[in-house]
Design a protein around this motif. Structure first.
Motif, PDB file in Angstrom:
ATOM      1  N   VAL A 114       0.861  -1.181   0.000  1.00 22.16           N
ATOM      2  CA  VAL A 114       0.000   0.000   0.000  1.00 22.16           C
ATOM      3  C   VAL A 114       0.895   1.228   0.000  1.00 22.16           C
ATOM      4  CG1 VAL A 114      -1.776   1.284   1.257  1.00 22.16           C
ATOM      5  CG2 VAL A 114      -1.822  -1.223   1.263  1.00 22.16           C
ATOM      6  N   THR A 115       0.613   2.159  -0.883  1.00 17.37           N
ATOM      7  CA  THR A 115       1.362   3.409  -0.913  1.00 17.37           C
ATOM      8  C   THR A 115       0.386   4.577  -0.871  1.00 17.37           C
ATOM      9  OG1 THR A 115       1.433   3.369  -3.338  1.00 17.37           O
ATOM     10  CG2 THR A 115       3.340   2.468  -2.174  1.00 17.37           C
ATOM     11  N   LYS A 116       0.819   5.645  -0.256  1.00 13.36           N
ATOM     12  CA  LYS A 116       0.051   6.893  -0.236  1.00 13.36           C
ATOM     13  C   LYS A 116       0.945   7.973  -0.809  1.00 13.36           C
ATOM     14  CE  LYS A 116      -2.676   9.942   2.717  1.00 13.36           C
ATOM     15  NZ  LYS A 116      -3.819   9.975   1.774  1.00 13.36           N
ATOM     16  N   GLY A 117       0.581   8.455  -1.985  1.00 15.67           N
ATOM     17  CA  GLY A 117       1.491   9.325  -2.721  1.00 15.67           C
ATOM     18  C   GLY A 117       2.712   8.505  -3.113  1.00 15.67           C
ATOM     19  N   ALA A 118       3.864   8.960  -2.715  1.00 16.47           N
ATOM     20  CA  ALA A 118       5.099   8.216  -2.993  1.00 16.47           C
ATOM     21  C   ALA A 118       5.590   7.438  -1.779  1.00 16.47           C
ATOM     22  CB  ALA A 118       6.188   9.180  -3.459  1.00 16.47           C
ATOM     23  N   ARG A 119       4.792   7.464  -0.716  1.00 15.74           N
ATOM     24  CA  ARG A 119       5.234   6.862   0.552  1.00 15.74           C
ATOM     25  C   ARG A 119       4.634   5.477   0.745  1.00 15.74           C
ATOM     26  NH1 ARG A 119       2.610   6.731   5.408  1.00 15.74           N
ATOM     27  NH2 ARG A 119       1.047   8.208   4.632  1.00 15.74           N
ATOM     28  N   GLN A 120       5.503   4.496   1.042  1.00 13.30           N
ATOM     29  CA  GLN A 120       5.019   3.162   1.374  1.00 13.30           C
ATOM     30  C   GLN A 120       4.377   3.202   2.761  1.00 13.30           C
ATOM     31  OE1 GLN A 120       6.216   0.214  -0.560  1.00 13.30           O
ATOM     32  NE2 GLN A 120       5.175  -1.337   0.659  1.00 13.30           N
ATOM     33  N   VAL A 121       3.195   2.598   2.875  1.00 16.61           N
ATOM     34  CA  VAL A 121       2.477   2.555   4.146  1.00 16.61           C
ATOM     35  C   VAL A 121       2.737   1.206   4.803  1.00 16.61           C
ATOM     36  CG1 VAL A 121       0.241   2.727   5.287  1.00 16.61           C
ATOM     37  CG2 VAL A 121       0.691   4.065   3.220  1.00 16.61           C
ATOM     38  N   SER A 122       3.254   1.228   6.014  1.00 15.45           N
ATOM     39  CA  SER A 122       3.561   0.000   6.748  1.00 15.45           C
ATOM     40  C   SER A 122       2.347  -0.401   7.572  1.00 15.45           C
ATOM     41  CB  SER A 122       4.773   0.228   7.659  1.00 15.45           C
ATOM     42  OG  SER A 122       5.081  -0.939   8.387  1.00 15.45           O
ATOM     43  N   LEU A 123       1.756  -1.554   7.231  1.00 11.62           N
ATOM     44  CA  LEU A 123       0.551  -2.040   7.900  1.00 11.62           C
ATOM     45  C   LEU A 123       0.801  -3.407   8.517  1.00 11.62           C
ATOM     46  CD1 LEU A 123      -2.133  -1.212   5.160  1.00 11.62           C
ATOM     47  CD2 LEU A 123      -1.596   0.135   7.202  1.00 11.62           C
ATOM     48  N   THR A 124       0.157  -3.671   9.637  1.00 14.14           N
ATOM     49  CA  THR A 124       0.175  -5.022  10.184  1.00 14.14           C
ATOM     50  C   THR A 124      -0.679  -5.909   9.282  1.00 14.14           C
ATOM     51  OG1 THR A 124      -1.822  -4.802  11.540  1.00 14.14           O
ATOM     52  CG2 THR A 124       0.262  -4.029  12.514  1.00 14.14           C
ATOM     53  N   PRO A 125      -0.522  -7.243   9.360  1.00 18.94           N
ATOM     54  CA  PRO A 125      -1.369  -8.120   8.549  1.00 18.94           C
ATOM     55  C   PRO A 125      -2.857  -7.883   8.759  1.00 18.94           C
ATOM     56  CG  PRO A 125       0.472  -9.360   9.442  1.00 18.94           C
ATOM     57  CD  PRO A 125       0.524  -8.006  10.084  1.00 18.94           C
ATOM     58  N   THR A 126      -3.258  -7.574   9.991  1.00 20.50           N
ATOM     59  CA  THR A 126      -4.678  -7.351  10.265  1.00 20.50           C
ATOM     60  C   THR A 126      -5.147  -6.045   9.644  1.00 20.50           C
ATOM     61  OG1 THR A 126      -4.434  -8.567  12.334  1.00 20.50           O
ATOM     62  CG2 THR A 126      -6.424  -7.254  12.072  1.00 20.50           C
ATOM     63  N   GLU A 127      -4.362  -4.986   9.781  1.00 24.45           N
ATOM     64  CA  GLU A 127      -4.720  -3.707   9.163  1.00 24.45           C
ATOM     65  C   GLU A 127      -4.797  -3.850   7.648  1.00 24.45           C
ATOM     66  OE1 GLU A 127      -2.365  -1.244  12.671  1.00 24.45           O
ATOM     67  OE2 GLU A 127      -1.481  -1.454  10.676  1.00 24.45           O
ATOM     68  N   LEU A 128      -3.844  -4.585   7.075  1.00 25.41           N
ATOM     69  CA  LEU A 128      -3.832  -4.786   5.629  1.00 25.41           C
ATOM     70  C   LEU A 128      -5.074  -5.550   5.183  1.00 25.41           C
ATOM     71  CD1 LEU A 128      -2.448  -4.700   2.854  1.00 25.41           C
ATOM     72  CD2 LEU A 128      -1.212  -6.774   3.511  1.00 25.41           C
ATOM     73  N   ARG A 129      -5.402  -6.645   5.881  1.00 24.99           N
ATOM     74  CA  ARG A 129      -6.563  -7.430   5.483  1.00 24.99           C
ATOM     75  C   ARG A 129      -7.846  -6.610   5.613  1.00 24.99           C
ATOM     76  NH1 ARG A 129      -6.960 -11.785   2.342  1.00 24.99           N
ATOM     77  NH2 ARG A 129      -4.944 -12.295   3.234  1.00 24.99           N
TER      78      ARG A 129
END
Length: 225
Positions: free
Chosen positions: A142-157
């Motif tokens: 997941v990226t927002k603009g040019a920044r990679q967003v670091s998510l936990t597996p639960t947040e990602l799902r």
């Protein structure tokens, strides 16, 4: 098989759970205190943390906060009772799920396997663009603009499930089944706390969310719509 770090101060409980999880095919490292657990993290490189809240010295809440501040390892917390303060405190500290002791090993095994499945790809295809938010389901990125967003597996799902059908409202119970695999009337606080953490990472103004919108009295939907 998962590599599990079990942080539990009661020796009998810790040994019993470790042996049971081993029989379910997992490799289990053990720690009796929060400090010992944090030291063990670097050497064991676990896939999942199973963390007791009521630890001597550094309690489980602080351990959870430190683990979460350092990365996105899934954390399942153990609580001696379904106490609201314990559960809410653990979820706010960053836990992904919780089980109430005494816990049946098969239940804990199911929670471990469920949290690991949240980090598995859900589909192929081109990345999806939603304004400045890009979701790549195949790469689990997941990226927002040019920044990679670091998510936990639960947040990602949670994000993947909500964004699958933009504009569609999903109830908390539906999200518990889709994300947490709770096939019973589960604890909606799991959903609400995860939504708050997700908003803090992907929204410009978490108090005025654009992507994860609340539908009062029902649940959430993915926008903008």
């Amino acid at each position: 098989m998962a590599r599990i770090l079990l942080i539990e101060d009661d020796h009998a409980v810790r040994r019993g759970l470790a042996l049971a999880l081993d029989r379910h095919g997992h490799a289990v490292g053990e720690a009796g205190t929060g400090e010992e657990g944090l030291r063990a993290l670097g050497g064991t490189r676990p896939d999942v943390i199973v963390l007791d809240l009521m630890l001597p010295g550094m309690d489980g809440f602080e351990v959870c906060r430190r683990i979460r501040a350092a990365g996105n390892l899934p954390i399942i917390m153990l609580t001696a009772r379904g106490d609201d303060l314990d559960v809410v405190g653990g979820l706010e500290a960053g836990a992904d799920d919780y089980v109430v002791k005494p816990v049946q090993p098969r239940v804990l095994d199911a929670r471990v396997r469920a949290v690991l499945r949240r980090g598995a790809p859900t589909a192929d295809g081109a990345p999806e663009r939603h304004h400045d938010l890009t979701i790549d389901r195949a790469a689990l990125a997941v990226t927002k603009g040019a920044r990679q967003v670091s998510l936990t597996p639960t947040e990602l799902r949670l994000l993947l499930e909500l964004s699958r059908s933009p504009g569609q409202v999903l109830s908390r119970q539906q999200l518990l089944e889709l994300v947490w695999e709770h096939d019973y009337l589960g604890d909606s606080r799991l959903v609400d706390n995860c939504v708050q953490r997700l908003r803090a990472k992907i929204e410009d103004e978490p108090s005025r969310p654009v992507f994860v919108q609340t539908v009062r009295g029902f649940g959430y939907r993915f926008g903008p719509v």
